[in-house]
Design a protein around this motif. Structure first.
Motif, PDB file in Angstrom:
ATOM      1  N   VAL A  88      55.289 110.797 102.640  1.00 45.25           N
ATOM      2  CA  VAL A  88      54.641 110.031 103.705  1.00 45.25           C
ATOM      3  C   VAL A  88      53.225 110.546 103.992  1.00 45.25           C
ATOM      4  CG1 VAL A  88      55.714 111.395 105.564  1.00 45.25           C
ATOM      5  CG2 VAL A  88      55.024 109.048 105.994  1.00 45.25           C
ATOM      6  N   GLN A  89      53.021 111.869 103.896  1.00 48.34           N
ATOM      7  CA  GLN A  89      51.688 112.432 104.158  1.00 48.34           C
ATOM      8  C   GLN A  89      50.678 112.008 103.100  1.00 48.34           C
ATOM      9  OE1 GLN A  89      54.461 114.286 103.924  1.00 48.34           O
ATOM     10  NE2 GLN A  89      54.771 115.334 105.848  1.00 48.34           N
ATOM     11  N   HIS A  90      51.159 111.656 101.917  1.00 44.71           N
ATOM     12  CA  HIS A  90      50.255 111.154 100.879  1.00 44.71           C
ATOM     13  C   HIS A  90      50.015 109.653 101.084  1.00 44.71           C
ATOM     14  CE1 HIS A  90      48.250 111.397  96.963  1.00 44.71           C
ATOM     15  NE2 HIS A  90      48.722 110.171  96.770  1.00 44.71           N
ATOM     16  N   LEU A  91      51.100 108.932 101.362  1.00 41.60           N
ATOM     17  CA  LEU A  91      51.004 107.469 101.480  1.00 41.60           C
ATOM     18  C   LEU A  91      50.017 107.056 102.572  1.00 41.60           C
ATOM     19  CD1 LEU A  91      54.719 106.282 101.069  1.00 41.60           C
ATOM     20  CD2 LEU A  91      52.943 106.499  99.343  1.00 41.60           C
ATOM     21  N   VAL A  92      49.978 107.805 103.687  1.00 39.18           N
ATOM     22  CA  VAL A  92      49.074 107.396 104.777  1.00 39.18           C
ATOM     23  C   VAL A  92      47.614 107.405 104.336  1.00 39.18           C
ATOM     24  CG1 VAL A  92      50.555 108.075 106.705  1.00 39.18           C
ATOM     25  CG2 VAL A  92      48.946 109.730 105.770  1.00 39.18           C
ATOM     26  N   GLY A  93      47.326 108.137 103.267  1.00 38.66           N
ATOM     27  CA  GLY A  93      45.936 108.217 102.818  1.00 38.66           C
ATOM     28  C   GLY A  93      45.574 107.220 101.729  1.00 38.66           C
ATOM     29  N   ASP A 125      32.580 111.090  94.783  1.00 40.26           N
ATOM     30  CA  ASP A 125      33.192 110.886  96.096  1.00 40.26           C
ATOM     31  C   ASP A 125      34.400 109.988  95.894  1.00 40.26           C
ATOM     32  OD1 ASP A 125      33.884 110.365  98.638  1.00 40.26           O
ATOM     33  OD2 ASP A 125      32.127 109.144  99.120  1.00 40.26           O
ATOM     34  N   ILE A 126      35.595 110.529  96.095  1.00 35.40           N
ATOM     35  CA  ILE A 126      36.795 109.733  95.798  1.00 35.40           C
ATOM     36  C   ILE A 126      36.960 108.561  96.770  1.00 35.40           C
ATOM     37  CG2 ILE A 126      38.007 111.622  94.646  1.00 35.40           C
ATOM     38  CD1 ILE A 126      39.789 111.787  97.206  1.00 35.40           C
ATOM     39  N   LYS A 166      41.660 113.058 102.092  1.00 39.55           N
ATOM     40  CA  LYS A 166      40.812 111.889 102.383  1.00 39.55           C
ATOM     41  C   LYS A 166      41.634 110.607 102.390  1.00 39.55           C
ATOM     42  CE  LYS A 166      36.493 113.841 100.902  1.00 39.55           C
ATOM     43  NZ  LYS A 166      35.542 114.047  99.845  1.00 39.55           N
ATOM     44  N   THR A 167      41.156 109.641 103.158  1.00 40.37           N
ATOM     45  CA  THR A 167      41.773 108.324 103.158  1.00 40.37           C
ATOM     46  C   THR A 167      41.007 107.469 102.157  1.00 40.37           C
ATOM     47  OG1 THR A 167      42.380 108.608 105.447  1.00 40.37           O
ATOM     48  CG2 THR A 167      42.359 106.348 104.621  1.00 40.37           C
ATOM     49  N   VAL A 168      41.728 106.875 101.213  1.00 43.24           N
ATOM     50  CA  VAL A 168      41.065 106.101 100.164  1.00 43.24           C
ATOM     51  C   VAL A 168      41.645 104.691 100.126  1.00 43.24           C
ATOM     52  CG1 VAL A 168      40.589 108.137  98.736  1.00 43.24           C
ATOM     53  CG2 VAL A 168      42.726 106.885  98.406  1.00 43.24           C
ATOM     54  N   ALA A 169      40.864 103.759  99.620  1.00 44.81           N
ATOM     55  CA  ALA A 169      41.353 102.379  99.462  1.00 44.81           C
ATOM     56  C   ALA A 169      40.712 101.781  98.212  1.00 44.81           C
ATOM     57  CB  ALA A 169      41.021 101.564 100.700  1.00 44.81           C
ATOM     58  N   PRO A 170      40.995 102.357  97.011  1.00 41.44           N
ATOM     59  CA  PRO A 170      40.359 101.835  95.799  1.00 41.44           C
ATOM     60  C   PRO A 170      40.945 100.482  95.399  1.00 41.44           C
ATOM     61  CG  PRO A 170      42.003 103.463  95.214  1.00 41.44           C
ATOM     62  CD  PRO A 170      41.949 103.440  96.713  1.00 41.44           C
ATOM     63  N   LYS A 171      40.260  99.819  94.473  1.00 39.86           N
ATOM     64  CA  LYS A 171      40.797  98.555  93.941  1.00 39.86           C
ATOM     65  C   LYS A 171      42.061  98.854  93.129  1.00 39.86           C
ATOM     66  CE  LYS A 171      36.674  95.671  93.755  1.00 39.86           C
ATOM     67  NZ  LYS A 171      36.892  95.362  95.152  1.00 39.86           N
ATOM     68  N   ILE A 172      42.023  99.960  92.368  1.00 35.41           N
ATOM     69  CA  ILE A 172      43.213 100.361  91.594  1.00 35.41           C
ATOM     70  C   ILE A 172      43.502 101.848  91.838  1.00 35.41           C
ATOM     71  CG2 ILE A 172      44.268 100.526  89.310  1.00 35.41           C
ATOM     72  CD1 ILE A 172      42.358  98.343  88.361  1.00 35.41           C
ATOM     73  N   TYR A 173      44.721 102.129  92.262  1.00 36.40           N
ATOM     74  CA  TYR A 173      45.185 103.509  92.462  1.00 36.40           C
ATOM     75  C   TYR A 173      46.251 103.758  91.401  1.00 36.40           C
ATOM     76  CZ  TYR A 173      48.036 107.252  94.492  1.00 36.40           C
ATOM     77  OH  TYR A 173      48.762 108.404  94.687  1.00 36.40           O
ATOM     78  N   ILE A 174      46.050 104.781  90.558  1.00 38.80           N
ATOM     79  CA  ILE A 174      47.064 105.115  89.542  1.00 38.80           C
ATOM     80  C   ILE A 174      47.633 106.497  89.895  1.00 38.80           C
ATOM     81  CG2 ILE A 174      47.545 105.413  87.086  1.00 38.80           C
ATOM     82  CD1 ILE A 174      44.979 103.836  86.488  1.00 38.80           C
ATOM     83  N   GLY A 175      48.856 106.534  90.356  1.00 35.48           N
ATOM     84  CA  GLY A 175      49.494 107.804  90.742  1.00 35.48           C
ATOM     85  C   GLY A 175      50.278 108.350  89.573  1.00 35.48           C
ATOM     86  N   ILE A 176      49.833 109.488  89.040  1.00 32.92           N
ATOM     87  CA  ILE A 176      50.509 110.094  87.886  1.00 32.92           C
ATOM     88  C   ILE A 176      51.373 111.252  88.373  1.00 32.92           C
ATOM     89  CG2 ILE A 176      50.178 111.241  85.660  1.00 32.92           C
ATOM     90  CD1 ILE A 176      47.484 109.830  85.448  1.00 32.92           C
ATOM     91  N   ALA A 177      52.680 111.063  88.320  1.00 30.06           N
ATOM     92  CA  ALA A 177      53.642 112.076  88.796  1.00 30.06           C
ATOM     93  C   ALA A 177      53.374 112.448  90.250  1.00 30.06           C
ATOM     94  CB  ALA A 177      53.629 113.297  87.882  1.00 30.06           C
ATOM     95  N   VAL A 178      53.134 111.421  91.042  1.00 30.60           N
ATOM     96  CA  VAL A 178      53.007 111.582  92.501  1.00 30.60           C
ATOM     97  C   VAL A 178      54.263 110.949  93.096  1.00 30.60           C
ATOM     98  CG1 VAL A 178      51.691 110.900  94.551  1.00 30.60           C
ATOM     99  CG2 VAL A 178      50.483 111.383  92.412  1.00 30.60           C
ATOM    100  N   SER A 179      54.990 111.686  93.933  1.00 30.59           N
ATOM    101  CA  SER A 179      56.253 111.127  94.450  1.00 30.59           C
ATOM    102  C   SER A 179      56.012 110.079  95.535  1.00 30.59           C
ATOM    103  CB  SER A 179      57.131 112.248  95.011  1.00 30.59           C
ATOM    104  OG  SER A 179      56.500 112.850  96.120  1.00 30.59           O
ATOM    105  N   GLY A 180      54.947 110.282  96.347  1.00 28.70           N
ATOM    106  CA  GLY A 180      54.679 109.327  97.426  1.00 28.70           C
ATOM    107  C   GLY A 180      55.270 109.793  98.748  1.00 28.70           C
TER     108      GLY A 180
END
Ligand SMILES: Cc1cc2nc3c(=O)[nH]c(=O)nc-3n(C[C@H](O)[C@H](O)[C@H](O)COP(=O)(O)OP(=O)(O)OC[C@H]3O[C@@H](n4cnc5c(N)ncnc54)[C@H](O)[C@@H]3O)c2cc1C
Length: 423
Positions: free
Chosen positions: A363-368, A290-291, A347-361
């Protein structure tokens, strides 16, 4: 009009006019537009020349002249013979092998609407081993259930589910289709409404019938909730609406109700198949992480959407005790299942560490993910929005950066274990 190497006519951005609003970035269905130095930039090879960016640009900063091709699907082409469409259908969403409560709430509402129209309530179910859900649908109020039971439908993949639902719509021709406004329901509703070229009213708070025109009255708040708008879909079918959970009343379940269950054949289009085989063969999908509860997320973006590198992402996630997640294009490409999508329609996530690999960011991604404690971005573009909001950024190609990161973490673990064993 400029053309790309495939000879396809593509849109062109006038950089001086671009105001950096990113509307085009969000609208592009293939993620061909990125922001560079605050200005939108089109990747000519990725652009499919659909012109959607041109439609949404508020600053006239996009040139696009190609006449639109009409998409034809068989359902919903204008004008449709609306009299041929009968029945109030509900898409029954399945969660952990059972029908979602919102689907039963909609079946209850569908009974009321079908009573007014003097027609039947139809249940549409997609999945594997779903007969028990069909029986439950009848107990909640469906008269007839149409299902497609296929291994391909085990997990939600937008393209495959979209094709299967459109197949049901073409075969059964319901006049109304209701879906839960869940992440899956919203995504599937927009995919299938677009394919059927019909209207979709999202997040309805009221549904009723205009008996004279046999029309669905779809009411929803608008202008920030200041007015209630009632929306009609006069000339296209099915009339489609999504409704949030707990807006409609849950009907009583009656195990003595009787109804029909029909199983329809469905063959996924050829172009879906290799991706599904990748998806089944990839060990990352085999588990059921479960992410939303993982303390560390390794998030794969479109720039890293390559099956060969999934084991590497998994290795990084394992080293850090985390899970692999992704952005929407990665789900659309069939590389990872929908359950792993982060963002507005994921899904909306709030991990301790988020590592975005080749994710531009976008706005539809950032809100999650913007509530993550520490954000690490790995990207070739130092101006990518995710890099700008990141706590740490590794600028460079992920195929070099990720192995270096893995080696660094392994070395730290080994030195930590060495110190611990000396004590
Ligand atoms: C209604 C709607 C809902 C949406 N919902 C969601 C949602 O829930 N979740 C979501 O994620 N998106 C969603 N989107 C899509 C969103 O707008 C973006 O298109 C999407 O988030 C972009 O994904 P991406 O960052 O993986 O890809 P891109 O924007 O294409 O970014 C790829 C990045 O990879 C970098 N890159 C490329 N190659 C390399 C390399 N070799 N090494 C390192 N970096 C590299 C590039 O510099 C770029 O920054 C939605 C869009 C709409 C219209």
């Amino acid at each position: 009009m400029p053309k790309n190497s495939k000879g396809r006519e593509i849109a062109e951005i006038i950089p001086e006019k671009c105001i950096g609003c990113q509307l085009c970035v969000g609208e592009c269905p293939v993620g061909a537009i990125v922001m560079e130095d605050g200005v939108a930039k089109i990747d000519p090879e990725a652009c499919i020349g659909c012109g959607r960016c041109f439609d949404v640009c508020p600053a006239d900063a996009i040139i696009f002249e190609k006449p639109r091709k009409k998409r034809m699907t068989g359902v919903g082409q204008a004008p449709v013979p609306v009299d041929e469409y009968k029945g109030v259908a509900v898409f029954i969403e399945i969660r952990e092998g059972k029908g979602a409560e919102v689907s039963w709430e909609l079946v209850g509402k569908a009974r009321e609407l079908a009573g007014k129209l003097n027609t039947q309530v139809l249940g549409f179910i997609l999945g594997t081993d779903i007969k028990p859900v069909g029986e439950e649908a009848i107990a909640y109020g469906c008269d007839v259930v149409y299902m497609i039971d296929a291994p391909l439908l085990k997990a939600y993949l937008p393209k495959v589910y979209g094709n299967a639902l459109v197949h049901l719509l073409e075969q059964v021709k319901p006049e109304i289709l209701l879906l839960g406004a869940t992440p899956l329901g919203r995504d599937l509703a927009s995919v299938s409404a677009t394919r059927c070229e019909t209207g979709l009213t999202a997040d309805c708070t009221g549904l009723d019938i205009d008996l004279q025109g046999r029309l669905l009255l779809m009411t929803r708040p608008t202008f920030g909730g200041n007015i209630m708008a009632t929306i009609l879909c006069r000339n296209h079918r099915p009339q489609m609406s999504t409704v949030r959970p707990r807006v409609m009343k849950l009907p009583e379940k009656d195990g003595s109700r009787r109804g029909e269950i029909h199983t329809l054949d469905f063959a996924a289009p050829e172009d879906n198949l290799p991706r599904i085989i990748d998806f089944i063969a990839t060990p990352v999908e085999a588990d059921a992480e479960d992410i939303t509860s993982a303390p560390v997320l390794v998030v794969v973006g479109k720039g890293a959407c390559d099956t060969r590198h999934l084991p590497m992402f998994r290795e990084l996630a394992d080293l850090m005790g985390g899970a692999v997640a992704c952005s929407r294009p990665v789900v659309q490409a069939g590389l990872l299942p929908y359950e792993r999508q982060v963002g507005q329609t994921g899904k909306t996530v709030a991990p301790k560490i988020y590592i975005g690999i080749a994710v531009s960011g976008a706005v539809q991604h950032l809100v999650g993910m913007q509530s993550s404690d520490k954000i690490i971005a790995i990207n070739t573009d130092r101006n990518a929005p995710l890099v700008r909001i990141a706590d740490y950024a590794l600028i460079g190609d992920y195929t070099e950066m990720v192995p270096r990161l893995i080696k660094g973490i392994e070395a730290r673990i080994q030195s930590f274990e060495g110190k611990a064993s000396k004590r």
